[in-house]
Design a protein around this motif. Structure first.
Motif, mmCIF file in Angstrom:
data_model
loop_
_atom_site.group_PDB
_atom_site.id
_atom_site.type_symbol
_atom_site.label_atom_id
_atom_site.label_comp_id
_atom_site.label_asym_id
_atom_site.label_seq_id
_atom_site.Cartn_x
_atom_site.Cartn_y
_atom_site.Cartn_z
ATOM 1 N N LEU A 41 15.154 -2.503 18.275
ATOM 2 C CA LEU A 41 14.064 -1.537 18.427
ATOM 3 C C LEU A 41 13.022 -2.035 19.417
ATOM 4 N N GLN A 42 12.700 -3.323 19.358
ATOM 5 C CA GLN A 42 11.727 -3.872 20.298
ATOM 6 C C GLN A 42 12.261 -3.848 21.724
ATOM 7 N N LYS A 43 13.540 -4.144 21.891
ATOM 8 C CA LYS A 43 14.138 -4.092 23.231
ATOM 9 C C LYS A 43 14.130 -2.667 23.778
ATOM 10 N N ALA A 44 14.280 -1.693 22.890
ATOM 11 C CA ALA A 44 14.289 -0.290 23.303
ATOM 12 C C ALA A 44 12.888 0.254 23.569
ATOM 13 N N GLY A 45 11.866 -0.520 23.237
ATOM 14 C CA GLY A 45 10.502 -0.098 23.554
ATOM 15 C C GLY A 45 9.635 0.264 22.367
ATOM 16 N N ALA A 46 10.134 0.092 21.158
ATOM 17 C CA ALA A 46 9.315 0.392 19.980
ATOM 18 C C ALA A 46 8.261 -0.696 19.830
ATOM 19 N N GLY A 47 7.102 -0.315 19.409
ATOM 20 C CA GLY A 47 6.019 -1.274 19.232
ATOM 21 C C GLY A 47 5.888 -1.712 17.789
ATOM 22 N N ARG A 48 4.827 -1.261 17.166
ATOM 23 C CA ARG A 48 4.512 -1.636 15.795
ATOM 24 C C ARG A 48 5.491 -1.012 14.822
ATOM 25 N N MET A 49 5.983 -1.812 13.865
ATOM 26 C CA MET A 49 6.942 -1.329 12.870
ATOM 27 C C MET A 49 6.453 -1.672 11.474
ATOM 28 N N THR A 50 6.793 -0.812 10.523
ATOM 29 C CA THR A 50 6.452 -1.013 9.121
ATOM 30 C C THR A 50 7.714 -0.878 8.295
ATOM 31 N N ILE A 51 7.937 -1.836 7.395
ATOM 32 C CA ILE A 51 9.069 -1.736 6.487
ATOM 33 C C ILE A 51 8.570 -1.111 5.196
ATOM 34 N N VAL A 52 9.155 0.008 4.819
ATOM 35 C CA VAL A 52 8.743 0.757 3.634
ATOM 36 C C VAL A 52 9.481 0.180 2.430
ATOM 37 N N THR A 53 8.729 -0.117 1.379
ATOM 38 C CA THR A 53 9.285 -0.668 0.152
ATOM 39 C C THR A 53 8.839 0.187 -1.032
ATOM 40 N N ALA A 54 9.494 0.010 -2.154
ATOM 41 C CA ALA A 54 9.093 0.687 -3.386
ATOM 42 C C ALA A 54 8.215 -0.260 -4.182
ATOM 43 N N ARG A 55 7.146 0.236 -4.730
ATOM 44 C CA ARG A 55 6.247 -0.592 -5.515
ATOM 45 C C ARG A 55 6.906 -0.872 -6.854
ATOM 46 N N SER A 56 7.051 -2.147 -7.189
ATOM 47 C CA SER A 56 7.673 -2.498 -8.461
ATOM 48 C C SER A 56 6.696 -2.247 -9.601
ATOM 49 N N LYS A 57 7.241 -1.916 -10.762
ATOM 50 C CA LYS A 57 6.397 -1.519 -11.894
ATOM 51 C C LYS A 57 6.134 -2.662 -12.818
ATOM 52 N N PRO A 113 0.844 -1.196 0.000
ATOM 53 C CA PRO A 113 0.000 0.000 0.000
ATOM 54 C C PRO A 113 0.876 1.242 0.000
ATOM 55 N N PRO A 114 0.426 2.328 -0.615
ATOM 56 C CA PRO A 114 1.247 3.545 -0.650
ATOM 57 C C PRO A 114 1.360 4.171 0.742
ATOM 58 N N VAL A 115 2.593 4.333 1.208
ATOM 59 C CA VAL A 115 2.877 4.934 2.507
ATOM 60 C C VAL A 115 3.991 5.949 2.305
ATOM 61 N N PRO A 116 3.836 7.158 2.816
ATOM 62 C CA PRO A 116 4.914 8.127 2.650
ATOM 63 C C PRO A 116 6.133 7.753 3.486
ATOM 64 N N PRO A 117 7.341 7.800 2.905
ATOM 65 C CA PRO A 117 8.524 7.361 3.630
ATOM 66 C C PRO A 117 9.234 8.359 4.532
ATOM 67 N N PRO A 118 8.876 9.641 4.566
ATOM 68 C CA PRO A 118 9.672 10.540 5.391
ATOM 69 C C PRO A 118 9.683 10.131 6.856
ATOM 70 N N HIS A 119 10.697 10.573 7.568
ATOM 71 C CA HIS A 119 10.872 10.318 8.999
ATOM 72 C C HIS A 119 10.964 8.830 9.296
ATOM 73 N N ALA A 146 3.443 3.665 15.472
ATOM 74 C CA ALA A 146 3.984 3.011 14.279
ATOM 75 C C ALA A 146 5.362 3.573 13.979
ATOM 76 N N LEU A 147 6.256 2.714 13.542
ATOM 77 C CA LEU A 147 7.628 3.100 13.259
ATOM 78 C C LEU A 147 7.961 2.648 11.853
ATOM 79 N N ARG A 148 8.511 3.538 11.018
ATOM 80 C CA ARG A 148 8.830 3.191 9.634
ATOM 81 C C ARG A 148 10.307 2.886 9.498
ATOM 82 N N ILE A 149 10.601 1.802 8.793
ATOM 83 C CA ILE A 149 11.981 1.392 8.542
ATOM 84 C C ILE A 149 12.165 1.253 7.042
ATOM 85 N N ILE A 150 13.217 1.887 6.510
ATOM 86 C CA ILE A 150 13.588 1.714 5.104
ATOM 87 C C ILE A 150 14.889 0.933 5.096
#
Length: 144
Positions: free
Chosen positions: A128-144, A53-59, A107-111
């Protein structure tokens, strides 16, 4: 036969100046709005995916192929990232624990670089989980 002088036909002038002004303002708006998102790290090639799904990658936390972590172009540690990311705002500060770790429900974004090994990425996620981060999302590029 006497010719009667005809009054010249007056055409209503079309005022296109206001239309040009509006189009110009829209152009300026989209130029400025397009520059608000910080550019991605040029040394990172994103992972391709087909049904992402399209997700903006900043931050997002960037994991390079060598396993180093970067945020906004600067090297960073897991703890520093959890404190500096923009999701840790005034609303989230109350959910930050006493040791300064961000709330686990954010939510935490990882590229990750395409050449990053899966073991390295899993180690970063575990840190990240040990440091206390919860939900994480890996940002990918949509292939064409």
């Amino acid at each position: 036969m006497k010719k009667l002088p005809l009054a010249p036909i007056q055409r209503q002038s079309e005022n296109t100046l206001s239309l040009i002004n509006i189009v110009f303002l829209m152009l300026i708006f989209f130029l400025v709005a397009g520059q608000l998102a910080p550019p991605l790290d040029k040394s990172v090639t994103m992972i391709d995916s087909e049904d992402a799904p399209p997700v903006p990658p900043p931050h997002a936390l960037v994991v390079r192929a060598d396993g180093s972590l970067h945020y906004m172009g600067e090297p960073i540690t897991v703890e520093e990232f959890l404190l500096r990311r923009p999701e840790t705002t005034a609303a989230a500060v109350s959910a930050v624990s006493e040791d300064g770790v961000a709330a686990p429900n954010e939510a935490l974004r990882i590229i990750a670089d395409k050449d990053t090994q899966a073991v390295t990425l899993l180690d970063v996620v575990a840190d990240l989980q040990k440091a206390g981060a919860g939900r994480m999302t890996i940002v990918t590029a949509r292939s064409k």
